[in-house]
Design a protein around this motif. Structure first.
Motif, PDB file in Angstrom:
ATOM      1  N   VAL A  60      46.967 -29.470 -31.749  1.00  0.00           N
ATOM      2  CA  VAL A  60      47.227 -30.878 -31.919  1.00  0.00           C
ATOM      3  C   VAL A  60      48.009 -31.396 -32.628  1.00  0.00           C
ATOM      4  CG1 VAL A  60      45.965 -33.221 -31.858  1.00  0.00           C
ATOM      5  CG2 VAL A  60      44.885 -31.477 -30.747  1.00  0.00           C
ATOM      6  N   THR A  61      48.185 -30.986 -34.066  1.00  0.00           N
ATOM      7  CA  THR A  61      48.878 -31.673 -35.155  1.00  0.00           C
ATOM      8  C   THR A  61      50.206 -30.915 -35.199  1.00  0.00           C
ATOM      9  OG1 THR A  61      48.077 -30.337 -36.770  1.00  0.00           O
ATOM     10  CG2 THR A  61      47.067 -32.495 -36.494  1.00  0.00           C
ATOM     11  N   GLY A  62      50.216 -29.610 -34.926  1.00  0.00           N
ATOM     12  CA  GLY A  62      51.644 -28.796 -34.912  1.00  0.00           C
ATOM     13  C   GLY A  62      52.151 -29.037 -36.053  1.00  0.00           C
ATOM     14  N   ALA A  63      53.533 -29.141 -36.022  1.00  0.00           N
ATOM     15  CA  ALA A  63      54.511 -29.263 -37.212  1.00  0.00           C
ATOM     16  C   ALA A  63      54.475 -30.527 -38.134  1.00  0.00           C
ATOM     17  CB  ALA A  63      55.871 -29.070 -36.777  1.00  0.00           C
ATOM     18  N   THR A  64      53.336 -31.387 -37.727  1.00  0.00           N
ATOM     19  CA  THR A  64      53.206 -32.714 -38.493  1.00  0.00           C
ATOM     20  C   THR A  64      52.516 -32.254 -40.011  1.00  0.00           C
ATOM     21  OG1 THR A  64      51.132 -33.189 -37.531  1.00  0.00           O
ATOM     22  CG2 THR A  64      53.226 -34.202 -36.522  1.00  0.00           C
ATOM     23  N   VAL A  65      51.574 -31.230 -39.778  1.00  0.00           N
ATOM     24  CA  VAL A  65      51.192 -30.860 -41.248  1.00  0.00           C
ATOM     25  C   VAL A  65      52.163 -29.909 -41.971  1.00  0.00           C
ATOM     26  CG1 VAL A  65      49.172 -29.358 -42.150  1.00  0.00           C
ATOM     27  CG2 VAL A  65      48.748 -31.080 -40.192  1.00  0.00           C
ATOM     28  N   PRO A  66      52.195 -29.875 -43.193  1.00  0.00           N
ATOM     29  CA  PRO A  66      53.260 -29.208 -43.774  1.00  0.00           C
ATOM     30  C   PRO A  66      52.696 -27.641 -43.826  1.00  0.00           C
ATOM     31  CG  PRO A  66      52.617 -31.066 -45.246  1.00  0.00           C
ATOM     32  CD  PRO A  66      51.762 -30.959 -43.980  1.00  0.00           C
ATOM     33  N   PRO A  67      53.816 -26.729 -43.610  1.00  0.00           N
ATOM     34  CA  PRO A  67      53.352 -25.403 -43.697  1.00  0.00           C
ATOM     35  C   PRO A  67      52.609 -24.858 -45.063  1.00  0.00           C
ATOM     36  CG  PRO A  67      55.748 -25.696 -43.086  1.00  0.00           C
ATOM     37  CD  PRO A  67      55.189 -27.109 -43.581  1.00  0.00           C
ATOM     38  N   ALA A  68      52.809 -25.426 -45.864  1.00  0.00           N
ATOM     39  CA  ALA A  68      51.884 -25.028 -47.216  1.00  0.00           C
ATOM     40  C   ALA A  68      50.417 -25.204 -46.962  1.00  0.00           C
ATOM     41  CB  ALA A  68      52.543 -25.757 -48.372  1.00  0.00           C
ATOM     42  N   VAL A  69      50.282 -26.207 -46.257  1.00  0.00           N
ATOM     43  CA  VAL A  69      48.671 -26.556 -46.072  1.00  0.00           C
ATOM     44  C   VAL A  69      48.282 -25.403 -45.237  1.00  0.00           C
ATOM     45  CG1 VAL A  69      46.947 -28.177 -44.993  1.00  0.00           C
ATOM     46  CG2 VAL A  69      49.166 -28.903 -46.235  1.00  0.00           C
ATOM     47  N   TRP A  70      49.017 -25.150 -44.179  1.00  0.00           N
ATOM     48  CA  TRP A  70      48.581 -24.003 -43.244  1.00  0.00           C
ATOM     49  C   TRP A  70      48.610 -22.714 -43.801  1.00  0.00           C
ATOM     50  CZ3 TRP A  70      46.114 -26.005 -39.573  1.00  0.00           C
ATOM     51  CH2 TRP A  70      46.542 -27.180 -38.755  1.00  0.00           C
ATOM     52  N   ALA A  71      49.517 -22.457 -44.639  1.00  0.00           N
ATOM     53  CA  ALA A  71      49.587 -21.167 -45.425  1.00  0.00           C
ATOM     54  C   ALA A  71      48.477 -20.910 -46.299  1.00  0.00           C
ATOM     55  CB  ALA A  71      50.999 -21.108 -46.397  1.00  0.00           C
ATOM     56  N   GLY A  72      47.763 -22.198 -47.081  1.00  0.00           N
ATOM     57  CA  GLY A  72      46.787 -22.150 -47.924  1.00  0.00           C
ATOM     58  C   GLY A  72      45.487 -21.884 -47.016  1.00  0.00           C
ATOM     59  N   LEU A  73      45.438 -22.439 -45.927  1.00  0.00           N
ATOM     60  CA  LEU A  73      44.389 -22.470 -45.047  1.00  0.00           C
ATOM     61  C   LEU A  73      44.121 -21.034 -44.616  1.00  0.00           C
ATOM     62  CD1 LEU A  73      41.859 -24.226 -43.996  1.00  0.00           C
ATOM     63  CD2 LEU A  73      43.480 -24.711 -41.858  1.00  0.00           C
TER      64      LEU A  73
END
Length: 184
Positions: A60-73
């Motif tokens: 749903v959010t795709g690229a609107t969330v910074p990659p660093a957040v996804w990398a941490g998660l």
């Protein structure tokens, strides 16, 4: 993701259902001695809940969330699963699968961020074609394997706490990962 909005929302609903089911199993399965629930199964339920709900959020959010957040998660659990697989033979294959899934999510996040809003061509949106292809093959094979195991589950056992429901959730998430990689 780069797919049609309807597909993204359907994928999010599918992943939310699987992730929520894993959370319910995790919450309702005591880890006390004699409960019959192994700690490895609790670890798996937690990892699958994280992946399912994370897949829904990413769809749903795709690229609107910074990659660093996804990398941490996803990157931190991937590292933990890789270390656990290296040091404990019990559940090694399952932990490696969770690590591959988490690393694939991290890869997709960085690929989405590098191709969103910068005028890149569609070919650039594919990330590294060889890596994407390998991940597509892995999740296709995993989905077929999980689906075949689900077919061998006795009829009528798709209830919370049985072998069928976790297999159905794994099948759902395998299909979801394949779809996310395909629409990248």
């Amino acid at each position: 993701m780069h797919g049609p909005t309807l597909v993204n929302w359907l994928l999010a609903l599918l992943a939310t259902g699987a992730g929520t089911s894993c959370l319910v199993r995790l919450r309702h399965s005591p880890c006390a001695p004699g409960s019959g629930h192994r700690p490895l199964a609790r670890e798996s339920d937690a990892a699958e809940a994280l992946m399912g709900l994370g897949m829904a959020a990413m769809a749903v959010t795709g690229a609107t969330v910074p990659p660093a957040v996804w990398a941490g998660l996803f990157g931190l659990p991937a590292t933990a699963f890789l270390l656990a697989a290296a040091h404990a033979p019990a559940g090694r294959a399952h932990r490696l699968h969770h690590a591959i899934g988490a690393l694939a999510m991290t890869y997709m996040a960085f690929t989405m961020a590098s191709t969103s809003g910068h005028g890149h061509h569609r070919a650039a949106a594919l990330g590294l074609p060889l890596l994407t292809g390998v991940l597509l093959l892995y999740f296709a094979a995993y989905t077929v394997w999980t689906g075949s195991r689900l077919l061998r589950t006795p009829a009528g056992t798709l209830a919370v706490g049985t072998a069928g429901l976790p297999q159905a959730c794994r099948l759902t998430m395998g299909i979801g990962m394949f779809a996310m990689l395909l629409t990248m």
